[in-house]
Write an enzyme that holds these catalytic residues in place. Structure first.
Site: not given
Ligand code: ATP
Length: 407
Positions: A93-95, A119
């Protein structure tokens, strides 16, 4: 003539309406609100009527649950006392992007900051577009104040711990104890299956050990400079299991330690001839005791409302919102403070939507509506993050995202 003057802290809408109601019924009175007890929804009103003070108490039948007073980024950045922010939510989701952008914003606001990933599938290095691997402090290039990253490898943390504790199961000790007629204790030791526990750890143990490792680091001088610590945690399931893990570990480690007590106090003869065996046993027990203490610290840290906040990150999609609602309920049950909900990747406004975008926007609006009607989520301060049209990688991109989200 009636007048309504409020005595602090009676400044809310509710109290001012209440005063108006009171003065409309008692036109000759000057009133002020003395206190409000949210638990019983009771107000105490002080009135001056005919030159005498009167205290009246009211119970209000239904008062909307007071939404916690959460300021924006100002509140997060205020003060130099160390604060911890844990960002968690469904996978993808973008954490990481939100955690990294918050860390950059803290550093640019003058806080020496540490961003930690526990993580197992680290993506901090990808997010910052710098190599931050290695399990030690790595400086992040770019921000104005020191920003360091730490990627803890949960497998390595477990292995490190395992190598010390394994020594306690040495056959020397077992043979010796059998010889002393303490075979029953050996069986009990066997039953504890510490080796197996570490070979196939219960879910959440990896993450717990990684956080315990961070706690160990944070106790050292090298880390004392950090005033903001941002955790990019593992996806929801891990986090939930992590929260219930300390109790489980506390019980099992407690059992092991009790057994050690039995062994060491069983006979002084064992102590005198144990030699090397006793030392390793002692080392392992000390290590376990340390782990247990750190687990307790981790649990306390998660629940400390003064220094810690868990920020839930989600996207405007039904599945993600349902999961966030469950996460919030579980965190509440565990007394983990949550104030903010980041809804990331919201389609930005546009005058000319294509069919796909129009459908997507409708879908997102429906999901946002769900949040408003969700008892777990509607009470949280909503932060909306737009879906941006470039991948968020590197400090400038994280600064850009951070300036939009953390206001
Ligand atoms: N607001 C946004 N707009 C566009 N792209 C985004 C946005 N937020 C996150 N992303 C993109 O979405 C993807 C996943 O983001 P991120 O790694 O932050 O998620 P995560 O929740 O940490 O994932 P995981 O659970 O796999 O660790 C990345 O490619 C990131 O660049």
């Amino acid at each position: 003539m009636a007048s309504c003057s409020l005595i602090p802290p009676a400044s809310s809408l509710v109290s001012s309406s209440l005063c108006k109601l009171f003065t409309s019924r008692n036109p000759m009175a000057t009133v002020g609100l003395l206190s409000f007890a949210p638990k019983t929804s009771s107000f105490v009103i002080l009135s001056i009527k005919q030159r005498a003070y009167h205290e009246s108490s009211f119970r209000v039948r239904s008062v909307a649950a007071p939404v916690e007073d959460v300021a924006g980024f100002d509140d997060m950045v205020a003060g130099t006392k160390r604060k911890y922010y844990m960002l968690g939510g469904k996978g993808g989701v973008g954490k990481t992007s939100c955690a990294a952008s918050l860390a950059v914003k803290f550093a640019n606001s003058g806080h020496p900051t540490l961003v930690v990933s526990t993580d197992p599938a680290h993506s901090l290095s990808d997010s910052f577009a710098q190599d931050l691997t290695g399990g030690t402090l790595v400086p992040v290039e770019g921000p104005e104040c020191p920003l360091f990253a730490l990627e803890i490898n949960p497998d390595k943390a477990r292995e490190e711990f395992r190598s010390t504790t394994q020594k306690s199961g040495g056959t020397e000790v077992k043979d010796f104890m059998e010889g002393m007629g303490l075979g029953m204790l050996v069986e009990q030791l066997g039953e504890l299956k510490l080796g197996e526990l570490l070979d196939t750890p219960p879910p959440g143990l990896d993450e717990a050990m990684a956080i315990a490792k961070v706690m160990q680091f944070l106790e050292s001088q090298e880390y004392s400079m950090f005033t903001r610590i941002v955790f990019d945690t593992a996806p929801t399931g891990h986090t939930l299991r992590l929260l219930s893990l300390p109790d489980f570990l506390d019980a099992s480690i407690g059992k092991i330690l009790k057994l050690r007590q039995k062994i060491t106090s069983a006979t002084s003869a064992i102590k005198s001839v144990f030699g090397q065996g006793q030392t390793t046993q002692q080392d392992a027990a000390d290590k376990l005791e340390q782990l247990r203490e750190r687990m307790i610290k981790v649990r306390e840290l998660f629940r400390d409302t003064d220094s810690t906040e868990f920020v839930i990150v989600t996207i405007p999609a039904v599945m993600a919102i349902n999961e966030s609602s469950r996460l919030r309920a579980s965190l509440k049950k565990e007394n983990v403070p949550v104030k903010r909900l980041v809804v990331n990747q919201i389609l930005p406004p546009s005058a000319t939507d294509c069919k796909f975008c129009a459908m997507k926007r409708k879908d997102q609006l429906r999901a946002l509506d769900m949040i408003q009607n969700d008892p777990e989520l509607s009470i949280l301060t909503l932060i909306q993050g737009p879906l941006v049209d470039v991948e968020i990688r590197g400090v400038p991109a994280l600064k850009f995202l951070g300036d939009i989200i953390w206001k």
